[in-house]
Motif scaffolding. Structure first.
Motif, PDB file in Angstrom:
ATOM      1  N   GLU A 253       0.830  -1.206   0.000  1.00 24.77           N
ATOM      2  CA  GLU A 253       0.000   0.000   0.000  1.00 24.77           C
ATOM      3  C   GLU A 253       0.862   1.252   0.000  1.00 24.77           C
ATOM      4  N   TRP A 254       1.985   1.210   0.687  1.00 23.01           N
ATOM      5  CA  TRP A 254       2.896   2.366   0.729  1.00 23.01           C
ATOM      6  C   TRP A 254       3.437   2.668  -0.662  1.00 23.01           C
ATOM      7  N   ASP A 255       3.834   1.612  -1.386  1.00 24.48           N
ATOM      8  CA  ASP A 255       4.405   1.802  -2.714  1.00 24.48           C
ATOM      9  C   ASP A 255       3.373   2.384  -3.676  1.00 24.48           C
ATOM     10  N   TYR A 256       2.166   1.824  -3.640  1.00 27.25           N
ATOM     11  CA  TYR A 256       1.114   2.347  -4.517  1.00 27.25           C
ATOM     12  C   TYR A 256       0.765   3.794  -4.153  1.00 27.25           C
ATOM     13  N   ALA A 257       0.709   4.073  -2.842  1.00 21.47           N
ATOM     14  CA  ALA A 257       0.371   5.431  -2.410  1.00 21.47           C
ATOM     15  C   ALA A 257       1.443   6.419  -2.864  1.00 21.47           C
ATOM     16  N   PHE A 258       2.708   6.021  -2.795  1.00 15.83           N
ATOM     17  CA  PHE A 258       3.786   6.906  -3.238  1.00 15.83           C
ATOM     18  C   PHE A 258       3.693   7.165  -4.739  1.00 15.83           C
ATOM     19  N   LEU A 259       3.517   6.107  -5.523  1.00 14.90           N
ATOM     20  CA  LEU A 259       3.434   6.273  -6.975  1.00 14.90           C
ATOM     21  C   LEU A 259       2.192   7.069  -7.370  1.00 14.90           C
ATOM     22  N   ASN A 260       1.072   6.807  -6.691  1.00 16.70           N
ATOM     23  CA  ASN A 260      -0.134   7.595  -6.961  1.00 16.70           C
ATOM     24  C   ASN A 260       0.104   9.065  -6.647  1.00 16.70           C
ATOM     25  N   GLY A 261       0.756   9.331  -5.519  1.00 16.04           N
ATOM     26  CA  GLY A 261       1.050  10.709  -5.136  1.00 16.04           C
ATOM     27  C   GLY A 261       1.987  11.382  -6.120  1.00 16.04           C
ATOM     28  N   LEU A 262       2.957  10.627  -6.622  1.00 18.24           N
ATOM     29  CA  LEU A 262       3.927  11.187  -7.559  1.00 18.24           C
ATOM     30  C   LEU A 262       3.279  11.531  -8.894  1.00 18.24           C
ATOM     31  N   TYR A 263       2.458  10.629  -9.402  1.00 14.36           N
ATOM     32  CA  TYR A 263       1.900  10.827 -10.734  1.00 14.36           C
ATOM     33  C   TYR A 263       0.616  11.645 -10.751  1.00 14.36           C
ATOM     34  N   ARG A 264       0.054  11.918  -9.587  1.00 11.16           N
ATOM     35  CA  ARG A 264      -1.153  12.735  -9.552  1.00 11.16           C
ATOM     36  C   ARG A 264      -0.931  14.016  -8.744  1.00 11.16           C
ATOM     37  N   ALA A 265       0.335  14.361  -8.545  1.00  9.88           N
ATOM     38  CA  ALA A 265       0.676  15.522  -7.739  1.00  9.88           C
ATOM     39  C   ALA A 265       0.708  16.784  -8.583  1.00  9.88           C
ATOM     40  N   SER A 266       0.663  17.937  -7.902  1.00  8.91           N
ATOM     41  CA  SER A 266       0.864  19.204  -8.589  1.00  8.91           C
ATOM     42  C   SER A 266       2.330  19.305  -8.988  1.00  8.91           C
ATOM     43  N   TYR A 267       2.663  20.303  -9.816  1.00 16.13           N
ATOM     44  CA  TYR A 267       3.994  20.318 -10.405  1.00 16.13           C
ATOM     45  C   TYR A 267       4.859  21.481  -9.960  1.00 16.13           C
ATOM     46  N   SER A 268       4.479  22.145  -8.870  1.00 11.64           N
ATOM     47  CA  SER A 268       5.328  23.201  -8.346  1.00 11.64           C
ATOM     48  C   SER A 268       6.503  22.583  -7.613  1.00 11.64           C
ATOM     49  N   PRO A 269       7.735  22.837  -8.027  1.00 12.63           N
ATOM     50  CA  PRO A 269       8.884  22.237  -7.358  1.00 12.63           C
ATOM     51  C   PRO A 269       8.924  22.535  -5.867  1.00 12.63           C
ATOM     52  N   LYS A 270       8.449  23.718  -5.495  1.00 16.79           N
ATOM     53  CA  LYS A 270       8.513  24.108  -4.093  1.00 16.79           C
ATOM     54  C   LYS A 270       7.617  23.243  -3.231  1.00 16.79           C
ATOM     55  N   ASP A 271       6.505  22.777  -3.783  1.00 20.18           N
ATOM     56  CA  ASP A 271       5.506  22.060  -2.997  1.00 20.18           C
ATOM     57  C   ASP A 271       5.353  20.593  -3.382  1.00 20.18           C
ATOM     58  N   GLN A 272       6.141  20.113  -4.301  1.00 17.20           N
ATOM     59  CA  GLN A 272       5.893  18.779  -4.847  1.00 17.20           C
ATOM     60  C   GLN A 272       6.003  17.683  -3.791  1.00 17.20           C
ATOM     61  N   GLN A 273       7.054  17.678  -3.017  1.00 24.96           N
ATOM     62  CA  GLN A 273       7.194  16.652  -1.992  1.00 24.96           C
ATOM     63  C   GLN A 273       6.048  16.727  -0.990  1.00 24.96           C
ATOM     64  N   ARG A 274       5.708  17.954  -0.587  1.00 28.55           N
ATOM     65  CA  ARG A 274       4.624  18.128   0.380  1.00 28.55           C
ATOM     66  C   ARG A 274       3.297  17.638  -0.186  1.00 28.55           C
ATOM     67  N   ASP A 275       3.102  17.850  -1.468  1.00 29.71           N
ATOM     68  CA  ASP A 275       1.862  17.405  -2.105  1.00 29.71           C
ATOM     69  C   ASP A 275       1.805  15.884  -2.162  1.00 29.71           C
ATOM     70  N   ILE A 276       2.921  15.248  -2.440  1.00 31.90           N
ATOM     71  CA  ILE A 276       2.985  13.785  -2.440  1.00 31.90           C
ATOM     72  C   ILE A 276       2.666  13.256  -1.048  1.00 31.90           C
ATOM     73  N   GLU A 277       3.251  13.888  -0.043  1.00 38.36           N
ATOM     74  CA  GLU A 277       2.994  13.463   1.336  1.00 38.36           C
ATOM     75  C   GLU A 277       1.512  13.581   1.679  1.00 38.36           C
TER      76      GLU A 277
END
Length: 287
Positions: A253-277
């Motif tokens: 579930e962690w792996d799927y959640a990470f990949l889902n967060g990565l590919y459905r995240a916003s694209y602002s470099p400043k907020d990208q990690q936070r958006d994935i989280e």
């Protein structure tokens, strides 16, 4: 007698109500604490497996076209199918690829990993042109799997891209998003090609399904393979040292959640990690 019964009943009601009032906040506190614990674990996980705060988190902008060599045709097809299947899930694409597509994801499973790197660099120096020979040999992890990703940074709003490759550590080699005042315009880092090299002599007795899922995660994202993940339930712990007591059997579930967060995240470099989280928290610890 009747009066004593009424009093006893009233007392019972009061005591039950008091007990319920006492337990309800405790349950709320426990649930909140559990969610906060997961939130903290997610923040730690994303910080460790991705780049430092403020930098891009790469993802594919085009469909992958995997080529798998070094194993039997049946094993290669299994790995290719798994790559396409998971890509389809996280990117919401059909799990197929054109038969005549040009390979952009190369998975090499070999007993002579170092020699493969040397030969490849001589044959196609452009694949590793931003690395020194020493840098290539150490690239992407110290375990049985090494990875290399070529990527470009492009504006997310469709404006023309400079097409510059990311060349970390080379002056002038990294393109940046156009500025709008003091705010960096949203942009993304697109992986264009990748190589996943598996040293079969160091892989141990892992099952093909386990290896295929590990390859899938490190192919679809730019993972720091040296990250210490502790007890996180992730396929990325497959080759952890010391080995986990119970090795992961596949994507979690962690792996799927990470990949889902990565590919459905916003694209602002400043907020990208936070958006994935934030997306991972909503998926793994919903309210």
């Amino acid at each position: 007698m009747i009066r004593r019964t009424l009093l006893s009943s009233g007392l019972c009601v009061l005591l039950c109500a008091a007990a319920q009032a006492a337990t309800t906040p405790l349950e709320t506190v426990e649930v909140t604490a559990s969610r906060e614990k997961v939130r903290h674990e997610i923040q730690t996980f994303v910080h460790k497996v991705t780049r430092l705060e403020g930098e891009f988190v790469g993802r594919w902008g085009v469909p992958i076209c995997p080529m798998v060599v070094g194993v039997s045709d049946a094993q290669a097809q299994f790995i290719q199918h798994r790559l396409l299947e998971v890509q389809g899930m996280v990117r919401k694409r059909e799990a197929t690829t054109k038969p005549n597509c040009r390979p952009n994801l190369f998975v090499i499973i070999t007993d002579e990993a170092d020699q493969v790197v040397t030969d490849w660099k001589e044959r196609d120096p452009g694949m590793f042109r931003w690395k020194t020979r020493e840098g290539v040999s150490r690239s992407g992890g110290i375990g049985p799997v090494r990875t290399w990703h070529n990527a470009i940074v492009e504006p997310a709003d469709g404006r023309p891209s400079t097409g510059s490759r990311l060349t970390k550590g080379v002056p002038g080699g990294t393109s940046i998003c156009p500025l709008s005042g003091r705010i960096v315009a949203p942009c993304w880092e697109h992986i264009t090609t990748a190589v996943v090299l598996v040293d079969a002599t160091k892989a141990g007795n892992v099952a093909l399904a386990q290896l295929a899922d590990f390859i899938t995660v490190v192919s679809l994202s730019q993972i720091d393979l040296s990250a210490e993940l502790g007890g996180i339930d992730s396929i990325l712990r497959l080759f952890a040292q010391p080995p986990p007591d119970v090795p992961p059997t596949g994507l979690t579930e962690w792996d799927y959640a990470f990949l889902n967060g990565l590919y459905r995240a916003s694209y602002s470099p400043k907020d990208q990690q936070r958006d994935i989280e934030a997306r991972m928290v909503r998926e793994l610890a919903p309210r």
